[in-house]
Design a protein around this motif. Structure first.
Motif, short mmCIF file in Angstrom:
data_model
loop_
_atom_site.label_atom_id
_atom_site.label_comp_id
_atom_site.label_asym_id
_atom_site.label_seq_id
_atom_site.Cartn_x
_atom_site.Cartn_y
_atom_site.Cartn_z
N GLY A 165 -6.37 -9.53 -4.75
CA GLY A 165 -6.06 -9.65 -3.33
C GLY A 165 -4.88 -8.80 -2.89
N TRP A 212 -4.57 -5.71 -3.57
CA TRP A 212 -4.99 -4.30 -3.57
C TRP A 212 -5.98 -3.99 -2.46
CZ3 TRP A 212 -3.56 -0.58 -7.34
CH2 TRP A 212 -2.75 -1.07 -8.38
N LEU A 213 -6.03 -2.71 -2.10
CA LEU A 213 -7.14 -2.18 -1.32
C LEU A 213 -7.99 -1.37 -2.31
CD1 LEU A 213 -5.20 -0.78 1.79
CD2 LEU A 213 -6.33 -3.02 1.56
N THR A 265 -13.92 -8.67 -6.64
CA THR A 265 -13.35 -9.15 -5.37
C THR A 265 -14.25 -10.16 -4.67
OG1 THR A 265 -14.41 -7.39 -4.10
CG2 THR A 265 -12.21 -6.91 -5.00
N THR A 279 -13.27 -8.31 1.63
CA THR A 279 -12.99 -7.42 2.75
C THR A 279 -11.94 -6.36 2.41
OG1 THR A 279 -11.36 -8.98 3.59
CG2 THR A 279 -13.59 -9.17 4.47
N ASN A 280 -11.33 -6.47 1.23
CA ASN A 280 -10.38 -5.43 0.79
C ASN A 280 -11.04 -4.39 -0.10
OD1 ASN A 280 -10.72 -7.32 -1.29
ND2 ASN A 280 -8.72 -6.85 -2.19
N ARG A 305 0.76 0.01 0.91
CA ARG A 305 -0.23 -0.81 0.22
C ARG A 305 -0.67 -0.15 -1.08
NH1 ARG A 305 -2.67 -4.59 3.64
NH2 ARG A 305 -3.64 -5.33 1.71
N PHE A 312 -13.93 -4.14 6.68
CA PHE A 312 -12.73 -3.69 5.97
C PHE A 312 -11.61 -3.41 6.97
CE2 PHE A 312 -10.94 -1.75 2.04
CZ PHE A 312 -9.80 -1.20 2.60
N PHE A 331 -8.10 -5.31 7.36
CA PHE A 331 -6.86 -4.59 7.11
C PHE A 331 -5.93 -4.69 8.31
CE2 PHE A 331 -4.05 -1.02 7.62
CZ PHE A 331 -3.37 -1.03 6.42
N SER A 353 -4.40 -8.02 8.68
CA SER A 353 -3.36 -8.27 7.68
C SER A 353 -2.08 -7.50 8.02
CB SER A 353 -3.85 -7.89 6.29
OG SER A 353 -3.91 -6.48 6.14
N VAL A 400 -8.02 2.16 7.28
CA VAL A 400 -6.72 1.50 7.47
C VAL A 400 -6.14 1.81 8.85
CG1 VAL A 400 -6.21 1.30 5.01
CG2 VAL A 400 -5.51 3.36 6.23
#
Lengths: 204, 174
Positions: free
Chosen positions: A23, A25-26, A42, A46-47, A72, A189, A193, A196, B68
């Protein structure tokens, strides 16, 4: 020479040992078995952005993520065929020097998705040496289960960018069915992101 | 000191529009046509340049930036588009709103026969892979085409290419 080490690691057990806290990490993963293994790690989270085409795109996509989200930790999971098709991207990574990027190449020395045909790393080709020649300073190859702890420490401690080759047994990848809707997976994703990061997504 | 390079002025205009739209990462394979644009991105504190070994890497890097929430651009010569179609599945299939600039060879006034095949393939190739084309043939088209491409690849959620023709850039002499 690292390329001649006999593979003796089960890919289906590898990633949870390298990434005990996924969790944090991407992830981006290349076709095809690598994406199944990453999805198993995972829970197709979603990451993670997985691919089932665009062979060679995993490393540059991870590079774009790492440069654009420098706070990140970003990990690319791919295989030896995927890596070789985009091998120039290791040069681009070495030049850009993203401190937050880790590449884990699961080298099964064959094209598992298309019937197990022999790949270049079954012969004289050594991926770690190529990465070193590209200019990546932090590199490691492992081939025995007893070395996985060292590889986890390598990921945790060595300066990025890091390139890890894991010589894996010729087994099938993890038995995990992932979402193959490439557009929906992009949106999920991105939304996760941005949520978060506390940023509203302007495209929604 | 003013930059007297023939591409300095329009490159400055285009860079300003890109920067104002939040484009931070400029990926490129060097070309005479994008040389000044890349130099501006290198010089500015808010933007970063990534030198590629092959243009297709830029497609994937721009997609990674998008995941991102950041904007990036791929700057390449028309010949480089020929290295990209498989990765442009990220545009057509995954709907990544990719942004690119294509400096043309093999069109108006070209004297190198090697440049014509790919130059003539640019338009059908972009169409085949779901990338909108915003063509610049005259100086007065530059701002509008650049803004239109940024709108398309921004809120418009489309992949977009600004195609700078040799009628606009001038053909290289041999």
């Amino acid at each position: 020479m690292a390329g001649s080490l006999p593979p003796n690691i089960d890919r289906r057990e590898l990633l949870p040992l390298l990434f005990p806290d996924p969790g944090q990490w991407l992830f981006v993963s290349g076709l095809a078995g690598a994406s199944r293994d990453a999805a198993a790690l995972t829970g197709d989270g979603t990451n993670l952005y997985t691919m089932a085409g665009t062979m060679g795109a995993a490393v540059p996509m991870g590079l774009g993520m790492a440069l654009s989200a420098p706070d990140r930790k970003v990990a690319v999971i791919n295989g030896d065929g995927e890596m070789l098709m985009g091998i120039g991207s290791l040069v681009t990574v070495a030049a850009a020097q993203p401190q937050n990027l880790t590449v884990v190449c699961q080298d099964n020395t064959m094209h598992g998705e298309t019937g197990g045909q022999r790949g270049h790393t079954a012969g004289a080709t050594d991926l770690e040496t190529i990465a070193q020649g590209a200019g990546i300073a932090s590199t490691l190859t492992i081939s025995e289960p007893g070395q996985i702890a060292d590889a986890a420490a390598f990921i945790a401690e060595r300066p990025g960018p890091r390139f890890l080759v894991v010589r894996v047994l010729p087994t099938p990848p993890s038995d995990f069915k992932r979402d193959m809707d490439m557009a929906a997976c992009r949106v999920r994703f991105r939304q996760a992101f941005l949520a978060s990061a506390g940023v509203p997504d302007p495209s929604i | 000191m003013t930059d007297e390079h023939p591409h300095a002025k329009w490159s400055g205009v285009m860079f300003g529009i890109f920067r104002d739209a939040g484009v931070k990462l400029f990926t490129h394979v060097p070309d005479a046509g994008n040389d000044r644009l890349i130099a501006l991105a290198e010089a500015h504190n808010d933007t970063r340049v990534v030198l590629l070994t092959s243009e297709e890497e830029g497609v994937a890097i721009c997609a990674g930036a998008d995941l991102v929430g950041e904007r990036a651009v791929l700057c390449m010569q028309s010949s480089g588009l020929g290295n990209c179609p498989n990765f442009l599945s990220l545009a057509k299939g995954a709907r990544f709103p990719l942004l690119m600039t294509i400096t043309m060879r093999g069109d108006y006034g070209e004297q190198n026969p090697w440049q014509y095949p790919m130059g003539e393939a640019v338009e059908p190739l972009l169409q085949a892979m779901g990338v909108l084309m915003f063509k610049v043939e005259r100086r007065d088209e530059l701002e509008k085409a650049t803004t239109a491409a940024l709108n398309a690849s921004g809120n418009g959620a489309q992949a977009a290419a600004i195609v700078l023709s040799q009628k606009f850039l001038g053909a290289k002499g041999f």
